[in-house]
Design a protein around this motif. Structure first.
Motif, short mmCIF file in Angstrom:
data_model
loop_
_atom_site.label_atom_id
_atom_site.label_comp_id
_atom_site.label_asym_id
_atom_site.label_seq_id
_atom_site.Cartn_x
_atom_site.Cartn_y
_atom_site.Cartn_z
N MET A 1 0.84 -1.19 0.00
CA MET A 1 0.00 0.00 0.00
C MET A 1 0.87 1.24 0.00
O MET A 1 1.91 1.27 0.64
N LYS A 2 0.40 2.24 -0.65
CA LYS A 2 1.09 3.52 -0.74
C LYS A 2 0.76 4.37 0.49
O LYS A 2 -0.39 4.40 0.94
N THR A 3 1.76 5.05 1.04
CA THR A 3 1.54 5.93 2.19
C THR A 3 1.51 7.37 1.71
O THR A 3 2.43 7.82 1.04
N VAL A 4 0.43 8.07 2.06
CA VAL A 4 0.24 9.48 1.67
C VAL A 4 0.29 10.33 2.93
O VAL A 4 -0.40 10.04 3.91
N TRP A 5 1.12 11.37 2.89
CA TRP A 5 1.24 12.28 4.03
C TRP A 5 0.41 13.52 3.76
O TRP A 5 0.70 14.28 2.84
N ARG A 6 -0.62 13.72 4.56
CA ARG A 6 -1.46 14.91 4.43
C ARG A 6 -0.70 16.13 4.95
O ARG A 6 0.25 16.01 5.72
N LYS A 7 -1.14 17.30 4.53
CA LYS A 7 -0.50 18.54 4.98
C LYS A 7 -0.55 18.65 6.50
O LYS A 7 0.41 19.11 7.13
N SER A 8 -1.65 18.22 7.11
CA SER A 8 -1.78 18.28 8.56
C SER A 8 -0.73 17.40 9.25
O SER A 8 -0.25 17.75 10.33
N ALA A 9 -0.34 16.29 8.63
CA ALA A 9 0.68 15.42 9.22
C ALA A 9 2.05 16.09 9.17
O ALA A 9 2.81 16.03 10.14
N ILE A 10 2.37 16.70 8.05
CA ILE A 10 3.65 17.40 7.93
C ILE A 10 3.70 18.57 8.91
O ILE A 10 4.72 18.78 9.58
N THR A 11 2.60 19.29 9.03
CA THR A 11 2.52 20.40 9.98
C THR A 11 2.71 19.88 11.40
O THR A 11 3.41 20.51 12.21
N SER A 12 2.12 18.74 11.73
CA SER A 12 2.26 18.21 13.08
C SER A 12 3.70 17.77 13.36
O SER A 12 4.17 17.88 14.49
N LEU A 13 4.42 17.30 12.33
CA LEU A 13 5.84 16.96 12.51
C LEU A 13 6.67 18.22 12.78
O LEU A 13 7.56 18.21 13.63
N VAL A 14 6.37 19.30 12.07
CA VAL A 14 7.07 20.57 12.30
C VAL A 14 6.78 21.08 13.71
O VAL A 14 7.69 21.51 14.43
N GLU A 15 5.52 21.02 14.13
CA GLU A 15 5.15 21.45 15.48
C GLU A 15 5.83 20.57 16.54
O GLU A 15 6.22 21.06 17.60
N LEU A 16 5.96 19.29 16.25
CA LEU A 16 6.63 18.38 17.17
C LEU A 16 8.09 18.78 17.36
O LEU A 16 8.58 18.82 18.49
N ASP A 17 8.77 19.11 16.27
CA ASP A 17 10.16 19.56 16.38
C ASP A 17 10.26 20.88 17.14
O ASP A 17 11.19 21.08 17.92
#
Length: 101
Positions: free
Chosen positions: A1-17
């Motif tokens: 299966m292909k994994t798709v990263w939504r914009k909200s996921a990328i934003t949450s990774l930035v917020e996590l850092d």
């Protein structure tokens, strides 16, 4: 299966850092993203769908949450859903980050 990263996921990774930076901890977003990608690549969804159903306001109703451990830290919460032949990652949270509405 292909994994798709939504914009909200990328934003949450930035917020996590940013959250980790406030405690003078090194960034972990790229490593966490690779680990999550590998976790889902190894899953056989025909046998078992990992995680449990969760409801989060203003998010799709068919979300699931899985806990993924990185080293000795508390496990990170990964919110995702399965659609036709793909996995959509929506959010990533550390248990000590602020609560979701």
């Amino acid at each position: 299966m292909k994994t798709v990263w939504r914009k909200s996921a990328i934003t949450s990774l930035v917020e996590l850092d940013q959250w980790r930076n406030s405690f003078e901890l090194p960034p972990i977003a790229s490593y966490l993203k690779d680990t999550i990608q590998l976790y889902f690549a190894k899953q056989d969804f025909s046998i078992y769908i990992p995680g449990r159903h969760v409801l989060i306001r203003k998010m799709p109703v068919d979300l699931r949450m899985v806990l993924i451990s990185i080293g000795k830290s508390d496990p990170y919460k990964v919110f995702y859903r399965i659609t036709t032949n793909q996995i959509e990652i929506f959010l990533i949270r550390h248990p000590h980050q602020r609560l979701l509405a």
